[in-house]
Design a protein around this motif. Structure first.
Motif, PDB file in Angstrom:
ATOM      1  N   PRO A   1     -15.200   8.999 -18.064  1.00  0.00           N
ATOM      2  CA  PRO A   1     -13.925   8.298 -18.261  1.00  0.00           C
ATOM      3  C   PRO A   1     -13.589   8.164 -19.742  1.00  0.00           C
ATOM      4  N   PHE A   2     -12.294   8.238 -20.032  1.00  0.00           N
ATOM      5  CA  PHE A   2     -11.788   8.122 -21.397  1.00  0.00           C
ATOM      6  C   PHE A   2     -11.103   6.777 -21.539  1.00  0.00           C
ATOM      7  N   GLY A   3     -11.860   5.782 -21.960  1.00  0.00           N
ATOM      8  CA  GLY A   3     -11.311   4.434 -22.097  1.00  0.00           C
ATOM      9  C   GLY A   3     -10.974   3.831 -20.740  1.00  0.00           C
ATOM     10  N   LYS A   4      -9.905   3.034 -20.714  1.00  0.00           N
ATOM     11  CA  LYS A   4      -9.472   2.399 -19.474  1.00  0.00           C
ATOM     12  C   LYS A   4      -8.191   3.021 -18.941  1.00  0.00           C
ATOM     13  N   SER A   5      -7.827   4.175 -19.468  1.00  0.00           N
ATOM     14  CA  SER A   5      -6.602   4.855 -19.063  1.00  0.00           C
ATOM     15  C   SER A   5      -6.704   5.380 -17.643  1.00  0.00           C
ATOM     16  N   LEU A   6      -5.591   5.304 -16.918  1.00  0.00           N
ATOM     17  CA  LEU A   6      -5.521   5.818 -15.549  1.00  0.00           C
ATOM     18  C   LEU A   6      -4.411   6.859 -15.475  1.00  0.00           C
TER      19      LEU A   6
ATOM     20  N   ARG B   1      -1.518   8.985 -13.015  1.00  0.00           N
ATOM     21  CA  ARG B   1      -0.451   8.448 -12.159  1.00  0.00           C
ATOM     22  C   ARG B   1      -0.903   8.164 -10.733  1.00  0.00           C
ATOM     23  N   ARG B   2      -2.057   8.664 -10.346  1.00  0.00           N
ATOM     24  CA  ARG B   2      -2.604   8.385  -9.019  1.00  0.00           C
ATOM     25  C   ARG B   2      -3.614   7.237  -9.022  1.00  0.00           C
ATOM     26  N   GLY B   3      -3.838   6.659 -10.192  1.00  0.00           N
ATOM     27  CA  GLY B   3      -4.762   5.537 -10.304  1.00  0.00           C
ATOM     28  C   GLY B   3      -6.200   5.931 -10.575  1.00  0.00           C
ATOM     29  N   ASN B   4      -6.462   7.215 -10.781  1.00  0.00           N
ATOM     30  CA  ASN B   4      -7.808   7.681 -11.094  1.00  0.00           C
ATOM     31  C   ASN B   4      -8.035   7.579 -12.598  1.00  0.00           C
ATOM     32  N   PRO B   5      -9.283   7.364 -13.024  1.00  0.00           N
ATOM     33  CA  PRO B   5      -9.530   7.273 -14.461  1.00  0.00           C
ATOM     34  C   PRO B   5      -9.283   8.610 -15.162  1.00  0.00           C
ATOM     35  N   MET B   6      -8.717   8.537 -16.373  1.00  0.00           N
ATOM     36  CA  MET B   6      -8.564   9.734 -17.198  1.00  0.00           C
ATOM     37  C   MET B   6      -9.957  10.114 -17.682  1.00  0.00           C
ATOM     38  N   THR B   7     -10.263  11.398 -17.664  1.00  0.00           N
ATOM     39  CA  THR B   7     -11.596  11.848 -18.044  1.00  0.00           C
ATOM     40  C   THR B   7     -11.524  12.855 -19.175  1.00  0.00           C
ATOM     41  N   VAL B   8     -12.642  12.991 -19.861  1.00  0.00           N
ATOM     42  CA  VAL B   8     -12.798  13.980 -20.915  1.00  0.00           C
ATOM     43  C   VAL B   8     -14.030  14.820 -20.560  1.00  0.00           C
ATOM     44  N   LYS B   9     -13.922  16.118 -20.822  1.00  0.00           N
ATOM     45  CA  LYS B   9     -15.001  17.047 -20.509  1.00  0.00           C
ATOM     46  C   LYS B   9     -15.870  17.238 -21.742  1.00  0.00           C
ATOM     47  N   LEU B  10     -17.171  16.988 -21.593  1.00  0.00           N
ATOM     48  CA  LEU B  10     -18.127  17.159 -22.680  1.00  0.00           C
ATOM     49  C   LEU B  10     -19.065  18.303 -22.330  1.00  0.00           C
ATOM     50  N   LYS B  11     -19.316  19.191 -23.276  1.00  0.00           N
ATOM     51  CA  LYS B  11     -20.192  20.338 -23.040  1.00  0.00           C
ATOM     52  C   LYS B  11     -21.527  20.134 -23.732  1.00  0.00           C
ATOM     53  N   GLY B  12     -22.587  20.545 -23.061  1.00  0.00           N
ATOM     54  CA  GLY B  12     -23.935  20.416 -23.604  1.00  0.00           C
ATOM     55  C   GLY B  12     -24.960  20.680 -22.524  1.00  0.00           C
ATOM     56  N   GLU B  13     -26.187  20.283 -22.776  1.00  0.00           N
ATOM     57  CA  GLU B  13     -27.273  20.473 -21.819  1.00  0.00           C
ATOM     58  C   GLU B  13     -27.226  19.374 -20.755  1.00  0.00           C
ATOM     59  N   VAL B  14     -27.128  19.771 -19.491  1.00  0.00           N
ATOM     60  CA  VAL B  14     -27.030  18.831 -18.379  1.00  0.00           C
ATOM     61  C   VAL B  14     -28.266  18.976 -17.499  1.00  0.00           C
ATOM     62  N   VAL B  15     -28.944  17.864 -17.254  1.00  0.00           N
ATOM     63  CA  VAL B  15     -30.090  17.831 -16.346  1.00  0.00           C
ATOM     64  C   VAL B  15     -29.786  16.803 -15.269  1.00  0.00           C
ATOM     65  N   ALA B  16     -29.781  17.248 -14.015  1.00  0.00           N
ATOM     66  CA  ALA B  16     -29.514  16.354 -12.884  1.00  0.00           C
ATOM     67  C   ALA B  16     -30.825  16.128 -12.116  1.00  0.00           C
ATOM     68  N   TYR B  17     -31.001  14.909 -11.626  1.00  0.00           N
ATOM     69  CA  TYR B  17     -32.202  14.578 -10.855  1.00  0.00           C
ATOM     70  C   TYR B  17     -31.851  13.450  -9.889  1.00  0.00           C
ATOM     71  N   PHE B  18     -32.658  13.349  -8.832  1.00  0.00           N
ATOM     72  CA  PHE B  18     -32.492  12.236  -7.894  1.00  0.00           C
ATOM     73  C   PHE B  18     -33.217  11.014  -8.427  1.00  0.00           C
ATOM     74  N   ARG B  19     -32.586   9.855  -8.339  1.00  0.00           N
ATOM     75  CA  ARG B  19     -33.173   8.625  -8.855  1.00  0.00           C
ATOM     76  C   ARG B  19     -34.332   8.129  -7.990  1.00  0.00           C
ATOM     77  N   ASP B  20     -34.241   8.323  -6.697  1.00  0.00           N
ATOM     78  CA  ASP B  20     -35.336   7.880  -5.835  1.00  0.00           C
ATOM     79  C   ASP B  20     -36.388   8.982  -5.717  1.00  0.00           C
TER      80      ASP B  20
END
Length: 80
Positions: free
Chosen positions: A52-57, A59-78
């Motif tokens: 999310p980019f600040g508190k901006s929404l 027109r559909r009420g979804n948060p405005m987002t910004v795309k960041l590029k880099g190394e992404v590692v996904a894992y399950f928390r449990d």
């Protein structure tokens, strides 16, 4: 379900990349070595996250987002 999270996942239930089972299990994201807790969408193979980019929404009420590029590692928390 496997022990690896999906390559791409979106928190928005209307998206085709939304996976309710994975979201319920809890997916953690490490971006460039730093733990992120506000990720809306990610793609491991392409190496980007949307946060999310600040508190901006839009027109559909979804948060405005910004795309960041880099190394992404996904894992399950449990440890299921």
């Amino acid at each position: 379900m496997t022990d690896t999270p999906p390559d791409r996942l979106d928190a928005n239930p209307k998206s085709r990349y939304h996976d309710a089972a994975a979201m319920e299990r809890g997916v953690g994201i490490r971006f460039n070595g730093e733990e992120k807790f506000n990720v809306e969408e990610y793609c491991v193979s392409e190496g980007w996250i949307r946060v999310p980019f600040g508190k901006s929404l839009d027109r559909r009420g979804n948060p405005m987002t910004v795309k960041l590029k880099g190394e992404v590692v996904a894992y399950f928390r449990d440890a299921q």
